[in-house]
Design a protein around this motif. Sequence first.
Motif, PDB file in Angstrom:
ATOM      1  N   ASN A 184      59.498   4.364  84.169  1.00 42.60           N
ATOM      2  CA  ASN A 184      59.996   4.265  85.537  1.00 42.60           C
ATOM      3  C   ASN A 184      58.772   4.090  86.433  1.00 42.60           C
ATOM      4  OD1 ASN A 184      61.316   4.364  87.948  1.00 42.60           O
ATOM      5  ND2 ASN A 184      62.145   6.433  87.676  1.00 42.60           N
ATOM      6  N   GLY A 185      58.425   2.839  86.746  1.00 40.91           N
ATOM      7  CA  GLY A 185      57.192   2.571  87.490  1.00 40.91           C
ATOM      8  C   GLY A 185      56.002   2.895  86.613  1.00 40.91           C
ATOM      9  N   ASP A 186      55.129   3.778  87.096  1.00 41.74           N
ATOM     10  CA  ASP A 186      53.955   4.162  86.314  1.00 41.74           C
ATOM     11  C   ASP A 186      54.159   5.479  85.566  1.00 41.74           C
ATOM     12  OD1 ASP A 186      53.941   5.785  88.538  1.00 41.74           O
ATOM     13  OD2 ASP A 186      51.830   5.457  89.033  1.00 41.74           O
ATOM     14  N   ILE A 187      55.397   5.979  85.538  1.00 43.71           N
ATOM     15  CA  ILE A 187      55.701   7.226  84.826  1.00 43.71           C
ATOM     16  C   ILE A 187      56.387   6.884  83.506  1.00 43.71           C
ATOM     17  CG2 ILE A 187      56.966   9.395  84.865  1.00 43.71           C
ATOM     18  CD1 ILE A 187      56.765   9.293  87.938  1.00 43.71           C
ATOM     19  N   TYR A 188      55.803   7.370  82.416  1.00 48.54           N
ATOM     20  CA  TYR A 188      56.351   7.188  81.081  1.00 48.54           C
ATOM     21  C   TYR A 188      56.895   8.524  80.587  1.00 48.54           C
ATOM     22  CZ  TYR A 188      54.034   2.654  80.535  1.00 48.54           C
ATOM     23  OH  TYR A 188      53.638   1.345  80.666  1.00 48.54           O
ATOM     24  N   THR A 189      58.096   8.504  80.021  1.00 48.86           N
ATOM     25  CA  THR A 189      58.645   9.669  79.335  1.00 48.86           C
ATOM     26  C   THR A 189      58.806   9.273  77.878  1.00 48.86           C
ATOM     27  OG1 THR A 189      59.813  10.342  81.331  1.00 48.86           O
ATOM     28  CG2 THR A 189      60.528  11.338  79.257  1.00 48.86           C
ATOM     29  N   ILE A 190      58.078   9.968  77.001  1.00 49.57           N
ATOM     30  CA  ILE A 190      58.064   9.656  75.580  1.00 49.57           C
ATOM     31  C   ILE A 190      58.622  10.856  74.827  1.00 49.57           C
ATOM     32  CG2 ILE A 190      56.650   8.998  73.596  1.00 49.57           C
ATOM     33  CD1 ILE A 190      54.983   8.508  76.799  1.00 49.57           C
ATOM     34  N   THR A 191      59.655  10.607  74.025  1.00 53.89           N
ATOM     35  CA  THR A 191      60.274  11.665  73.238  1.00 53.89           C
ATOM     36  C   THR A 191      60.143  11.313  71.756  1.00 53.89           C
ATOM     37  OG1 THR A 191      61.875  12.024  75.015  1.00 53.89           O
ATOM     38  CG2 THR A 191      62.387  12.995  72.871  1.00 53.89           C
ATOM     39  N   PRO A 192      59.218  11.958  71.045  1.00 53.01           N
ATOM     40  CA  PRO A 192      59.127  11.745  69.602  1.00 53.01           C
ATOM     41  C   PRO A 192      60.347  12.374  68.922  1.00 53.01           C
ATOM     42  CG  PRO A 192      57.162  12.867  70.441  1.00 53.01           C
ATOM     43  CD  PRO A 192      58.163  12.842  71.531  1.00 53.01           C
ATOM     44  N   GLN A 193      60.914  11.637  67.962  1.00 53.49           N
ATOM     45  CA  GLN A 193      62.098  12.098  67.251  1.00 53.49           C
ATOM     46  C   GLN A 193      61.887  11.899  65.757  1.00 53.49           C
ATOM     47  OE1 GLN A 193      64.719   9.264  69.102  1.00 53.49           O
ATOM     48  NE2 GLN A 193      65.410  10.749  70.608  1.00 53.49           N
ATOM     49  N   VAL A 194      62.543  12.736  64.959  1.00 52.86           N
ATOM     50  CA  VAL A 194      62.409  12.619  63.511  1.00 52.86           C
ATOM     51  C   VAL A 194      63.790  12.718  62.871  1.00 52.86           C
ATOM     52  CG1 VAL A 194      62.022  15.086  63.069  1.00 52.86           C
ATOM     53  CG2 VAL A 194      61.078  13.387  61.498  1.00 52.86           C
ATOM     54  N   THR A 195      63.955  11.978  61.784  1.00 56.88           N
ATOM     55  CA  THR A 195      65.116  12.094  60.914  1.00 56.88           C
ATOM     56  C   THR A 195      64.575  12.319  59.508  1.00 56.88           C
ATOM     57  OG1 THR A 195      66.349  10.530  62.282  1.00 56.88           O
ATOM     58  CG2 THR A 195      67.203  10.959  60.074  1.00 56.88           C
ATOM     59  N   LEU A 196      65.063  13.369  58.853  1.00 57.44           N
ATOM     60  CA  LEU A 196      64.588  13.706  57.511  1.00 57.44           C
ATOM     61  C   LEU A 196      65.725  13.614  56.504  1.00 57.44           C
ATOM     62  CD1 LEU A 196      62.378  16.848  58.257  1.00 57.44           C
ATOM     63  CD2 LEU A 196      61.647  14.472  57.997  1.00 57.44           C
ATOM     64  N   SER A 242      59.701  16.935  70.994  1.00 53.80           N
ATOM     65  CA  SER A 242      59.042  17.298  72.249  1.00 53.80           C
ATOM     66  C   SER A 242      59.423  16.243  73.279  1.00 53.80           C
ATOM     67  CB  SER A 242      57.521  17.327  72.061  1.00 53.80           C
ATOM     68  OG  SER A 242      56.883  17.760  73.237  1.00 53.80           O
ATOM     69  N   ARG A 243      58.982  16.429  74.499  1.00 53.32           N
ATOM     70  CA  ARG A 243      59.130  15.394  75.529  1.00 53.32           C
ATOM     71  C   ARG A 243      57.839  15.389  76.329  1.00 53.32           C
ATOM     72  NH1 ARG A 243      64.224  15.975  77.742  1.00 53.32           N
ATOM     73  NH2 ARG A 243      64.857  14.319  76.343  1.00 53.32           N
ATOM     74  N   LEU A 244      57.191  14.235  76.364  1.00 52.81           N
ATOM     75  CA  LEU A 244      55.952  14.095  77.114  1.00 52.81           C
ATOM     76  C   LEU A 244      56.208  13.194  78.305  1.00 52.81           C
ATOM     77  CD1 LEU A 244      55.170  13.788  73.802  1.00 52.81           C
ATOM     78  CD2 LEU A 244      52.966  14.208  74.827  1.00 52.81           C
ATOM     79  N   ARG A 245      55.704  13.593  79.453  1.00 52.04           N
ATOM     80  CA  ARG A 245      55.840  12.781  80.668  1.00 52.04           C
ATOM     81  C   ARG A 245      54.445  12.543  81.226  1.00 52.04           C
ATOM     82  NH1 ARG A 245      59.702  13.874  85.849  1.00 52.04           N
ATOM     83  NH2 ARG A 245      59.926  11.668  86.303  1.00 52.04           N
ATOM     84  N   MET A 246      54.080  11.272  81.324  1.00 54.85           N
ATOM     85  CA  MET A 246      52.732  10.906  81.745  1.00 54.85           C
ATOM     86  C   MET A 246      52.775   9.846  82.833  1.00 54.85           C
ATOM     87  SD  MET A 246      50.257  11.866  79.225  1.00 54.85           S
ATOM     88  CE  MET A 246      50.393  12.772  77.720  1.00 54.85           C
ATOM     89  N   THR A 247      51.869   9.981  83.782  1.00 62.99           N
ATOM     90  CA  THR A 247      51.663   8.939  84.782  1.00 62.99           C
ATOM     91  C   THR A 247      50.440   8.145  84.342  1.00 62.99           C
ATOM     92  OG1 THR A 247      52.565  10.348  86.508  1.00 62.99           O
ATOM     93  CG2 THR A 247      51.239   8.466  87.213  1.00 62.99           C
ATOM     94  N   LEU A 248      50.624   6.833  84.167  1.00 63.48           N
ATOM     95  CA  LEU A 248      49.531   5.986  83.707  1.00 63.48           C
ATOM     96  C   LEU A 248      49.122   5.019  84.801  1.00 63.48           C
ATOM     97  CD1 LEU A 248      50.744   5.092  80.107  1.00 63.48           C
ATOM     98  CD2 LEU A 248      49.105   6.843  80.784  1.00 63.48           C
TER      99      LEU A 248
END
Length: 107
Positions: free
Chosen positions: A21-33, A73-79
């Motif tokens: 969203n603009g310069d804000i990234y929300t990254i959610t790593p997910q796993v399936t085992l 987790s959920r990471l939110r970064m402004t780049l």
Amino acid sequence: MHPLLLLAALSSQITFDTVQNGDIYTITPQVTLAQSCVCQVQIRAVRTGNGGQSTSVQRHTVTIPAHQLTALSRLRMTLSPQDNLSITVTVTDGQSLRLSQQWGGTS
């Protein structure tokens, strides 16, 4: 490699749900085992830009059910425009399971 072990390894994976969203990234790593696991999770984020480099590391233990997409987790970064971001996720049970996946992005 034994065919059942190969099938289990191929059906286990780490993915990244990414929203920008603009310069804000929300990254959610997910796993399936393929099999349930009490796993150690490490998430390492390295951001590099004009201001230098910063590194963040998260470690935690999580119970992951089999065949269910699980957010780690959920990471939110402004780049900024010149920033680079690299996220490496590692999931292991300390024995036979070890998955690792990297996501990289720039704004």
